[in-house]
Design a protein around this motif. Structure first.
Motif, PDB file in Angstrom:
ATOM      1  N   THR A   1       3.932 -16.266   7.542  1.00 33.19           N
ATOM      2  CA  THR A   1       3.335 -16.059   6.542  1.00 33.19           C
ATOM      3  C   THR A   1       4.059 -15.655   5.398  1.00 33.19           C
ATOM      4  N   TYR A   2       5.156 -15.369   5.580  1.00 27.38           N
ATOM      5  CA  TYR A   2       5.908 -14.821   4.215  1.00 27.38           C
ATOM      6  C   TYR A   2       7.048 -16.043   3.867  1.00 27.38           C
ATOM      7  N   LYS A   3       6.860 -16.991   4.075  1.00 27.25           N
ATOM      8  CA  LYS A   3       8.151 -18.064   3.853  1.00 27.25           C
ATOM      9  C   LYS A   3       7.920 -18.444   2.383  1.00 27.25           C
ATOM     10  N   ASP A   4       6.486 -18.046   1.772  1.00 29.88           N
ATOM     11  CA  ASP A   4       6.434 -18.258   0.381  1.00 29.88           C
ATOM     12  C   ASP A   4       6.800 -16.873  -0.548  1.00 29.88           C
ATOM     13  N   PHE A   5       7.250 -15.793   0.109  1.00 26.86           N
ATOM     14  CA  PHE A   5       7.556 -14.856  -0.556  1.00 26.86           C
ATOM     15  C   PHE A   5       8.686 -14.697  -1.682  1.00 26.86           C
ATOM     16  N   GLY A   6       9.779 -15.097  -1.045  1.00 28.19           N
ATOM     17  CA  GLY A   6      10.837 -15.123  -1.843  1.00 28.19           C
ATOM     18  C   GLY A   6      11.987 -13.851  -1.331  1.00 28.19           C
ATOM     19  N   GLY A   7      12.461 -13.223  -2.517  1.00 27.59           N
ATOM     20  CA  GLY A   7      13.312 -12.070  -1.955  1.00 27.59           C
ATOM     21  C   GLY A   7      13.162 -11.013  -2.997  1.00 27.59           C
ATOM     22  N   ILE A   8      13.779  -9.784  -2.636  1.00 25.87           N
ATOM     23  CA  ILE A   8      13.667  -8.537  -3.319  1.00 25.87           C
ATOM     24  C   ILE A   8      15.316  -7.957  -3.181  1.00 25.87           C
TER      25      ILE A   8
ATOM     26  N   THR B   1       1.628  -7.489  -6.257  1.00 23.67           N
ATOM     27  CA  THR B   1       0.307  -7.384  -5.463  1.00 23.67           C
ATOM     28  C   THR B   1       0.825  -6.505  -4.456  1.00 23.67           C
ATOM     29  N   GLN B   2      -0.187  -6.032  -3.575  1.00 27.72           N
ATOM     30  CA  GLN B   2      -0.181  -5.223  -2.332  1.00 27.72           C
ATOM     31  C   GLN B   2       0.889  -5.814  -1.623  1.00 27.72           C
ATOM     32  N   ARG B   3       1.016  -7.126  -1.254  1.00 32.90           N
ATOM     33  CA  ARG B   3       1.914  -7.501  -0.231  1.00 32.90           C
ATOM     34  C   ARG B   3       3.593  -7.400  -0.975  1.00 32.90           C
ATOM     35  N   GLN B   4       3.408  -7.552  -2.086  1.00 35.30           N
ATOM     36  CA  GLN B   4       4.850  -7.470  -2.865  1.00 35.30           C
ATOM     37  C   GLN B   4       5.257  -6.105  -2.787  1.00 35.30           C
ATOM     38  N   LEU B   5       4.223  -5.126  -3.014  1.00 32.86           N
ATOM     39  CA  LEU B   5       4.538  -3.745  -3.375  1.00 32.86           C
ATOM     40  C   LEU B   5       4.963  -3.128  -1.763  1.00 32.86           C
ATOM     41  N   GLU B   6       4.472  -3.531  -0.889  1.00 37.42           N
ATOM     42  CA  GLU B   6       4.800  -3.064   0.576  1.00 37.42           C
ATOM     43  C   GLU B   6       6.310  -3.382   0.852  1.00 37.42           C
ATOM     44  N   ILE B   7       6.708  -4.497   0.429  1.00 38.78           N
ATOM     45  CA  ILE B   7       8.077  -5.089   0.789  1.00 38.78           C
ATOM     46  C   ILE B   7       9.123  -4.316  -0.183  1.00 38.78           C
ATOM     47  N   TYR B   8       8.518  -4.338  -1.535  1.00 41.34           N
ATOM     48  CA  TYR B   8       9.425  -3.731  -2.574  1.00 41.34           C
ATOM     49  C   TYR B   8       9.480  -2.096  -2.170  1.00 41.34           C
TER      50      TYR B   8
ATOM     51  N   LYS C   1       8.761  -2.769  11.139  1.00 42.63           N
ATOM     52  CA  LYS C   1       7.985  -2.598  12.232  1.00 42.63           C
ATOM     53  C   LYS C   1       6.686  -2.301  11.993  1.00 42.63           C
ATOM     54  N   GLU C   2       6.618  -1.317  10.941  1.00 46.36           N
ATOM     55  CA  GLU C   2       5.276  -0.757  10.615  1.00 46.36           C
ATOM     56  C   GLU C   2       4.298  -1.914  10.090  1.00 46.36           C
ATOM     57  N   LEU C   3       4.865  -3.030   9.432  1.00 46.14           N
ATOM     58  CA  LEU C   3       4.221  -4.034   8.775  1.00 46.14           C
ATOM     59  C   LEU C   3       4.026  -5.308   9.796  1.00 46.14           C
ATOM     60  N   GLY C   4       4.619  -5.061  10.835  1.00 42.96           N
ATOM     61  CA  GLY C   4       4.496  -6.044  12.091  1.00 42.96           C
ATOM     62  C   GLY C   4       5.501  -7.142  11.968  1.00 42.96           C
ATOM     63  N   LEU C   5       6.463  -7.071  11.167  1.00 42.70           N
ATOM     64  CA  LEU C   5       7.350  -8.169  11.052  1.00 42.70           C
ATOM     65  C   LEU C   5       8.522  -8.012  12.027  1.00 42.70           C
TER      66      LEU C   5
END
Length: 466
Positions: A424-431, A273-280, A316-320
């Motif tokens: 809002t990322y509590k359900d994300f998991g980890g990479i 997903t786009q959100r996964q791709l950003e963190i990945y 920081k770019e993602l606002g986290l």
């Protein structure tokens, strides 16, 4: 087993480094699972004993009398009952000959050897024990209580072993490459099998089977989970779900017990997903930054900090995250997302020599970690890199709900962490993305001829075609 000369040369160098006294290197014994005859746990020889003697039978001890330049392999020959059930094995004298040791003795003679050394006020060197049967044996031999043995283990011997085992020979590098080849099969099997509806346990079991089929065993218990935020998430009966990420951290050991250790994280349905791709993408860029920085003379602690700065900038770019990057890393705020170190030594142990004390293996006086700060207290490797070192490069980003709740409740690092966005990322998991690196003359290189896909497009392409 390597050549006889390999073990003779290793012991010769060990004697030069330790200089005097009697060295006792304990091999391991069998470890039954739930009753004496059920040898469910596969036998695994102690790595330092294996390094200096190369012998994989249980119930052996190596004695190196430095002052008298005498080496003895101590152990009892098996009897007819063992032969009936397990078949014949070489005699202790034959095993001694195979590794270039001129003397052998039955196990009862070990007490005599120790008594004589203690009577003559000679130092008896032993490594920190990690098995309780060895602790009992040391107590019987030397009278040192188990709760005092780690602190009374020989620092001279520890430092000598670390010095020798840290730099890998060409033979060792080739063995690690073989382990990486099996690791490639393990990881690509996991990627092929991963799809919605399959259980974590099924994929993890198939991965373990690859290691058992092509090598001696897995190099550590396989991690395969949709909860990548759990560092050591062993496979459960949970069913893989579309839209989630699967994290696979696994490795193999060769028959000579050299290890591989890789991690890959990939979408269960084959598409980020786009959100996964950003963190990945942040994790991949941090992984590749380490590749560009690691070389002889560079402190791995500095490479770790470079990765932490890049990660902080991108978060920081993602606002986290927010605020000054240097201040955030110095304060340890980044450890919310990366609570472990960038990597560790690797070789015969997947965390190579960790049992000898990580402060001796991964650090020196210039790079001792801050044990009071969350994150740096988990670093395993910070010392200056040298040609021939094998290390892992394993950055990750994790969203751990309990950690988020605890830090937020305590008001920690509010100048650097955007808790509203983090919720809002509590359900994300980890990479995590991890590879094994050999430090070369002027840089580093991947170990393993075949590259396990890790760049996003390569991951998606592999999973779509397989």
């Amino acid at each position: 087993m390597f050549s006889k000369e390999t073990y003779v040369n290793r012991r010769t160098e060990l004697k030069k480094l330790v200089k005097s006294g009697v060295i006792i290197l304990f091999g391991n014994n069998e470890s039954p699972a739930n009753f004496p005859a059920n040898g469910y746990y596969p036998f695994r020889q102690d790595s330092s004993f294996l390094y200096y003697f190369g012998l994989q039978r249980d119930g052996l001890v190596g004695v190196i009398d430095i002052d008298n330049d005498k080496e003895t392999l101590v152990g009892d020959d098996i009897d007819i009952d063992d032969i009936v059930w397990y078949g014949s094995v070489n005699s202790v004298s034959n095993m001694a000959e195979a590794c270039g040791v001129k003397n052998c003795a039955p196990m009862k003679q070990l007490q005599v050897i120790c008594n004589n050394a203690l009577r003559d006020k000679r130092q008896v060197h032993f490594l920190p024990p990690y098995r309780h049967d060895t602790m009992i044996q040391i107590f019987d031999l030397l009278g040192i209580h188990p709760n005092q043995q780690r602190e009374q283990a020989s620092l001279e011997l520890i430092n000598a072993v670390v010095k020798q085992r840290s730099t890998k020979s060409q033979l060792e590098i080739e063995e690690i490459e073989r382990a990486c080849a099996v690791g490639y099969k393990m990881h690509t099997t996991a990627m092929r099998l991963t799809k919605p509806g399959v259980t974590e346990k099924f994929v993890g079991g198939q991965v373990d089977g690859i290691a058992n089929s092509y090598g001696s065993m897995t190099s550590f218990p396989t991690i395969f989970t949709q909860h990548g935020e759990i560092m050591h998430g062993n496979p459960s009966m949970a069913v893989l779900e579309s839209g989630r990420l699967a994290l696979c951290d696994c490795g193999a050991e060769t028959m000579e017990h050299y290890c591989s250790d890789n991690t890959r994280t990939f979408p269960v349905n084959g598409k980020f997903t786009q959100r996964q791709l950003e963190i990945y993408s942040i994790v991949v860029d941090c992984h590749d930054l380490a590749l560009s920085l690691a070389k002889p003379g560079v402190k791995y602690f500095d490479v770790h900090l470079g990765v932490c700065r890049l990660m902080t900038d991108r978060l920081k770019e993602l606002g986290l995250m927010k605020g000054d990057t240097e201040a955030a890393v110095r304060a340890g705020a980044h450890a919310m997302f990366l609570p472990h170190g960038l990597g560790h030594m690797m070789g015969m142990d997947v965390h190579d020599m960790e049992g000898l004390g990580q402060i001796h293996v991964g650090f020196d006086e210039e790079t001792r970690p801050n044990l009071e700060q969350f994150g740096t207290n988990c670093l395993r490797m910070g010392r200056k890199l040298e040609e021939g070192f094998v290390i892992t490069d394993e950055p990750g980003i994790y969203f751990i709900p309990a950690l988020i709740d605890e830090w937020r409740a305590k008001g920690l690092h509010t100048d650097f962490i955007n808790y509203e966005k983090l919720e809002t990322y509590k359900d994300f998991g980890g990479i995590r993305v991890e590879d094994d690196l050999l430090i070369t003359k002027d840089g580093c290189r991947f170990l393993g001829e075949e590259r396990i896909p890790y760049h996003p497009k390569d991951v998606e392409e592999f999973m779509s075609k397989n």
